[in-house]
Design a protein around this motif. Structure first.
Motif, mmCIF file in Angstrom:
data_model
loop_
_atom_site.group_PDB
_atom_site.id
_atom_site.type_symbol
_atom_site.label_atom_id
_atom_site.label_comp_id
_atom_site.label_asym_id
_atom_site.label_seq_id
_atom_site.Cartn_x
_atom_site.Cartn_y
_atom_site.Cartn_z
ATOM 1 N N TRP A 51 0.837 -1.192 0.000
ATOM 2 C CA TRP A 51 0.000 0.000 0.000
ATOM 3 C C TRP A 51 0.875 1.245 0.000
ATOM 4 N N PHE A 52 0.451 2.274 -0.730
ATOM 5 C CA PHE A 52 1.111 3.573 -0.770
ATOM 6 C C PHE A 52 0.083 4.618 -0.365
ATOM 7 N N THR A 53 0.479 5.522 0.513
ATOM 8 C CA THR A 53 -0.422 6.524 1.068
ATOM 9 C C THR A 53 0.192 7.909 0.897
ATOM 10 N N ALA A 54 -0.597 8.851 0.378
ATOM 11 C CA ALA A 54 -0.120 10.234 0.250
ATOM 12 C C ALA A 54 -0.077 10.865 1.632
ATOM 13 N N MET A 55 1.104 11.303 2.050
ATOM 14 C CA MET A 55 1.273 11.922 3.365
ATOM 15 C C MET A 55 1.739 13.367 3.192
ATOM 16 N N GLY A 56 1.443 14.179 4.189
ATOM 17 C CA GLY A 56 1.758 15.602 4.122
ATOM 18 C C GLY A 56 3.246 15.924 4.169
ATOM 19 N N ASP A 57 4.032 15.029 4.778
ATOM 20 C CA ASP A 57 5.478 15.230 4.840
ATOM 21 C C ASP A 57 6.167 13.894 5.118
ATOM 22 N N ASP A 58 7.480 13.921 5.198
ATOM 23 C CA ASP A 58 8.276 12.707 5.389
ATOM 24 C C ASP A 58 8.037 12.026 6.729
ATOM 25 N N GLU A 59 7.520 12.765 7.693
ATOM 26 C CA GLU A 59 7.296 12.202 9.026
ATOM 27 C C GLU A 59 5.877 11.677 9.207
ATOM 28 N N GLY A 60 5.052 11.765 8.171
ATOM 29 C CA GLY A 60 3.685 11.278 8.270
ATOM 30 C C GLY A 60 2.764 12.175 9.060
ATOM 31 N N ASN A 61 3.063 13.478 9.062
ATOM 32 C CA ASN A 61 2.229 14.440 9.793
ATOM 33 C C ASN A 61 1.022 14.839 8.955
ATOM 34 N N GLY A 62 0.042 13.968 8.903
ATOM 35 C CA GLY A 62 -1.185 14.246 8.162
ATOM 36 C C GLY A 62 -1.140 13.710 6.744
ATOM 37 N N GLY A 63 -2.329 13.499 6.222
ATOM 38 C CA GLY A 63 -2.445 13.006 4.855
ATOM 39 C C GLY A 63 -2.155 14.095 3.847
ATOM 40 N N GLY A 64 -1.771 13.676 2.666
ATOM 41 C CA GLY A 64 -1.453 14.619 1.605
ATOM 42 C C GLY A 64 -2.291 14.374 0.371
ATOM 43 N N SER A 65 -2.321 15.346 -0.506
ATOM 44 C CA SER A 65 -3.037 15.249 -1.771
ATOM 45 C C SER A 65 -2.105 14.704 -2.844
ATOM 46 N N LEU A 66 -2.699 14.179 -3.904
ATOM 47 C CA LEU A 66 -1.933 13.765 -5.080
ATOM 48 C C LEU A 66 -2.228 14.741 -6.211
ATOM 49 N N HIS A 67 -1.213 15.130 -6.934
ATOM 50 C CA HIS A 67 -1.361 16.030 -8.073
ATOM 51 C C HIS A 67 -1.040 15.271 -9.343
ATOM 52 N N THR A 68 -1.760 15.575 -10.407
ATOM 53 C CA THR A 68 -1.485 14.961 -11.700
ATOM 54 C C THR A 68 -1.436 16.019 -12.788
ATOM 55 N N ASN A 69 -0.802 15.671 -13.879
ATOM 56 C CA ASN A 69 -0.761 16.579 -15.031
ATOM 57 C C ASN A 69 -1.739 16.121 -16.110
ATOM 58 N N HIS A 70 -2.803 15.448 -15.721
ATOM 59 C CA HIS A 70 -3.807 14.903 -16.639
ATOM 60 C C HIS A 70 -4.509 16.060 -17.345
ATOM 61 N N SER A 71 -4.107 16.359 -18.573
ATOM 62 C CA SER A 71 -4.599 17.539 -19.274
ATOM 63 C C SER A 71 -6.015 17.388 -19.818
ATOM 64 N N GLU A 72 -6.489 16.169 -20.008
ATOM 65 C CA GLU A 72 -7.839 15.975 -20.548
ATOM 66 C C GLU A 72 -8.914 16.279 -19.508
ATOM 67 N N HIS A 73 -8.568 16.202 -18.232
ATOM 68 C CA HIS A 73 -9.514 16.465 -17.155
ATOM 69 C C HIS A 73 -8.864 17.386 -16.118
ATOM 70 N N LYS A 75 -9.929 19.572 -14.136
ATOM 71 C CA LYS A 75 -10.590 19.734 -12.839
ATOM 72 C C LYS A 75 -10.261 18.587 -11.892
ATOM 73 N N TYR A 76 -9.648 17.531 -12.414
ATOM 74 C CA TYR A 76 -9.213 16.407 -11.587
ATOM 75 C C TYR A 76 -7.703 16.418 -11.389
ATOM 76 N N SER A 77 -7.087 17.578 -11.440
ATOM 77 C CA SER A 77 -5.633 17.649 -11.338
ATOM 78 C C SER A 77 -5.127 17.387 -9.923
ATOM 79 N N VAL A 78 -6.028 17.447 -8.928
ATOM 80 C CA VAL A 78 -5.652 17.162 -7.557
ATOM 81 C C VAL A 78 -6.650 16.175 -6.969
ATOM 82 N N ILE A 79 -6.129 15.126 -6.353
ATOM 83 C CA ILE A 79 -6.962 14.196 -5.583
ATOM 84 C C ILE A 79 -6.759 14.612 -4.136
ATOM 85 N N PRO A 80 -7.780 15.221 -3.514
ATOM 86 C CA PRO A 80 -7.605 15.825 -2.196
ATOM 87 C C PRO A 80 -7.679 14.834 -1.049
#
Length: 82
Positions: A51-73, A75-80
């Protein structure tokens, strides 16, 4: 690329290259409570069972968002976090 970047790039390649994403979900309420964080990050599971989890920093202080360069969509450039 410096030595540190080269080292972590190789680890990331070992963990991610040629793997298939087999499951995607937000972290459960129980997992969030266990980690002691305030939000629910997105997670994905690869074909080797890790499993891979988006975290806010290297120490795991909170969850993080994922960003993509998906140009066709754009409005979905960030998975919050939720």
């Amino acid at each position: 690329m410096d030595k540190y970047e080269k080292h972590w790039t190789q680890i990331a390649k070992t963990l991610l290259l040629n793997k298939t994403i087999t499951e995607v979900r937000y972290m459960s309420d129980e997992e969030v409570e266990e980690l002691g964080i305030d939000n629910k990050p997105i997670q994905f599971k690869t074909s080797d069972g890790h499993w891979f989890t988006a975290m806010g920093d290297d120490e795991g202080n909170g969850g993080g968002s994922l960003h993509t360069n998906h140009s066709e969509h754009p409005k979905y450039s960030v998975i919050p976090t939720l």
